[in-house]
Scaffold this motif. Structure first.
Motif, PDB file in Angstrom:
ATOM      1  N   ARG A  80       0.858  -1.193   0.000  1.00 56.00           N
ATOM      2  CA  ARG A  80       0.000   0.000   0.000  1.00 56.00           C
ATOM      3  C   ARG A  80       0.890   1.237   0.000  1.00 56.00           C
ATOM      4  NH1 ARG A  80      -5.449  -0.804   1.337  1.00 56.00           N
ATOM      5  NH2 ARG A  80      -5.856  -2.848   2.199  1.00 56.00           N
ATOM      6  N   ARG A  81       1.039   1.824  -1.158  1.00 52.56           N
ATOM      7  CA  ARG A  81       1.811   3.049  -1.260  1.00 52.56           C
ATOM      8  C   ARG A  81       1.078   3.979  -2.204  1.00 52.56           C
ATOM      9  NH1 ARG A  81       4.846   4.028  -5.799  1.00 52.56           N
ATOM     10  NH2 ARG A  81       4.917   2.351  -7.317  1.00 52.56           N
ATOM     11  N   LYS A  82       1.404   5.266  -2.153  1.00 53.78           N
ATOM     12  CA  LYS A  82       0.737   6.168  -3.081  1.00 53.78           C
ATOM     13  C   LYS A  82       1.411   6.049  -4.436  1.00 53.78           C
ATOM     14  CE  LYS A  82       2.831  10.697  -2.341  1.00 53.78           C
ATOM     15  NZ  LYS A  82       2.579  12.073  -1.971  1.00 53.78           N
ATOM     16  N   ARG A  83       0.558   6.002  -5.464  1.00 55.63           N
ATOM     17  CA  ARG A  83       1.032   5.810  -6.828  1.00 55.63           C
ATOM     18  C   ARG A  83       0.562   6.958  -7.707  1.00 55.63           C
ATOM     19  NH1 ARG A  83      -0.496   0.993  -4.531  1.00 55.63           N
ATOM     20  NH2 ARG A  83       1.105  -0.609  -4.585  1.00 55.63           N
ATOM     21  N   LYS A  84       1.439   7.413  -8.563  1.00 58.21           N
ATOM     22  CA  LYS A  84       1.141   8.549  -9.435  1.00 58.21           C
ATOM     23  C   LYS A  84       0.283   8.100 -10.608  1.00 58.21           C
ATOM     24  CE  LYS A  84       3.513  12.228 -11.927  1.00 58.21           C
ATOM     25  NZ  LYS A  84       4.807  12.781 -12.278  1.00 58.21           N
ATOM     26  N   LEU A  85      -0.699   8.936 -10.958  1.00 64.43           N
ATOM     27  CA  LEU A  85      -1.534   8.689 -12.126  1.00 64.43           C
ATOM     28  C   LEU A  85      -1.116   9.619 -13.248  1.00 64.43           C
ATOM     29  CD1 LEU A  85      -5.072   8.294 -10.561  1.00 64.43           C
ATOM     30  CD2 LEU A  85      -3.437   6.532 -11.147  1.00 64.43           C
ATOM     31  N   LEU A  86      -1.218   9.132 -14.461  1.00 65.94           N
ATOM     32  CA  LEU A  86      -0.818   9.897 -15.632  1.00 65.94           C
ATOM     33  C   LEU A  86      -2.060  10.380 -16.369  1.00 65.94           C
ATOM     34  CD1 LEU A  86       1.932   7.405 -16.825  1.00 65.94           C
ATOM     35  CD2 LEU A  86       2.239   9.458 -15.453  1.00 65.94           C
ATOM     36  N   LEU A  87      -2.300  11.688 -16.303  1.00 72.01           N
ATOM     37  CA  LEU A  87      -3.424  12.323 -16.983  1.00 72.01           C
ATOM     38  C   LEU A  87      -2.935  13.587 -17.670  1.00 72.01           C
ATOM     39  CD1 LEU A  87      -6.116  12.086 -14.189  1.00 72.01           C
ATOM     40  CD2 LEU A  87      -6.422  11.214 -16.478  1.00 72.01           C
ATOM     41  N   HIS A  88      -3.719  14.091 -18.595  1.00 67.68           N
ATOM     42  CA  HIS A  88      -3.408  15.376 -19.211  1.00 67.68           C
ATOM     43  C   HIS A  88      -3.635  16.483 -18.192  1.00 67.68           C
ATOM     44  CE1 HIS A  88      -2.812  13.935 -23.278  1.00 67.68           C
ATOM     45  NE2 HIS A  88      -3.873  13.161 -23.127  1.00 67.68           N
ATOM     46  N   LYS A  89      -2.874  17.550 -18.327  1.00 64.75           N
ATOM     47  CA  LYS A  89      -2.954  18.682 -17.395  1.00 64.75           C
ATOM     48  C   LYS A  89      -4.369  19.269 -17.345  1.00 64.75           C
ATOM     49  CE  LYS A  89      -0.351  21.161 -14.699  1.00 64.75           C
ATOM     50  NZ  LYS A  89       0.357  20.554 -13.592  1.00 64.75           N
TER      51      LYS A  89
END
Length: 158
Positions: A80-89
């Motif tokens: 359980r760790r925080k994970r970055k999401l990839l989205l447009h700005k």
């Protein structure tokens, strides 16, 4: 050319549709370590406690449980760790404005592989009240009973 074609669902958050009223959904890429990808390919993940947030102009999900890879070594990932999401700005800005309105939260609905790449379907959702949940259950039960009555009627007529 991706090795895999199509979509393979790894985990779904079925309780989210019961607890929240879904406003918008977005598909986002997810930044993972090597052992996390291997664990997901085995079909092991849980979205039950997961939530999303925006910090420093980036979107993150936290409390999503991806268990350790069984054949992993000392460099296995934290479950359980925080994970970055990839989205447009523009999408991040739009979601940020919506969540700052009040009453809205970010909920992960499912994790899946689309053409070999790990994706997360994240929703901007508003929490349901207790009576809304009961009303939704009642409506579902009524439609189920109506369908049973129609199907039993068809079987009797034939």
């Amino acid at each position: 050319m991706p090795r895999e074609r199509g979509e393979k669902v790894v985990a779904t958050n079925r309780k989210a549709r019961h607890d929240y009223l879904i406003e918008d959904t977005y598909e986002a890429g997810i930044v993972l370590n090597g052992t996390e990808v291997k664990s997901l390919r085995q079909g092991r993940a849980s979205l039950v406690d997961g939530y999303g947030f925006i910090e420093g102009g980036e979107m993150w999900i936290d409390a999503v449980h991806i268990p350790e890879y069984t054949q992993g070594t000392w460099n296995n990932h934290a479950p359980r760790r925080k994970r970055k999401l990839l989205l447009h700005k523009q999408e991040i800005v739009k979601i940020s404005h919506k969540t700052k309105e009040g009453g809205y939260t970010l909920v992960p609905l499912r994790i899946y592989f689309a053409d070999g790449r790990a994706k997360v379907e994240i929703a901007v959702a508003k929490g349901k009240r207790e009576y809304d949940k009961r009303q939704a259950l009642r409506e579902r039960q009524d439609t189920r009973e109506a369908q049973r009555a129609i199907s039993s009627r068809k079987h009797l007529g034939e």
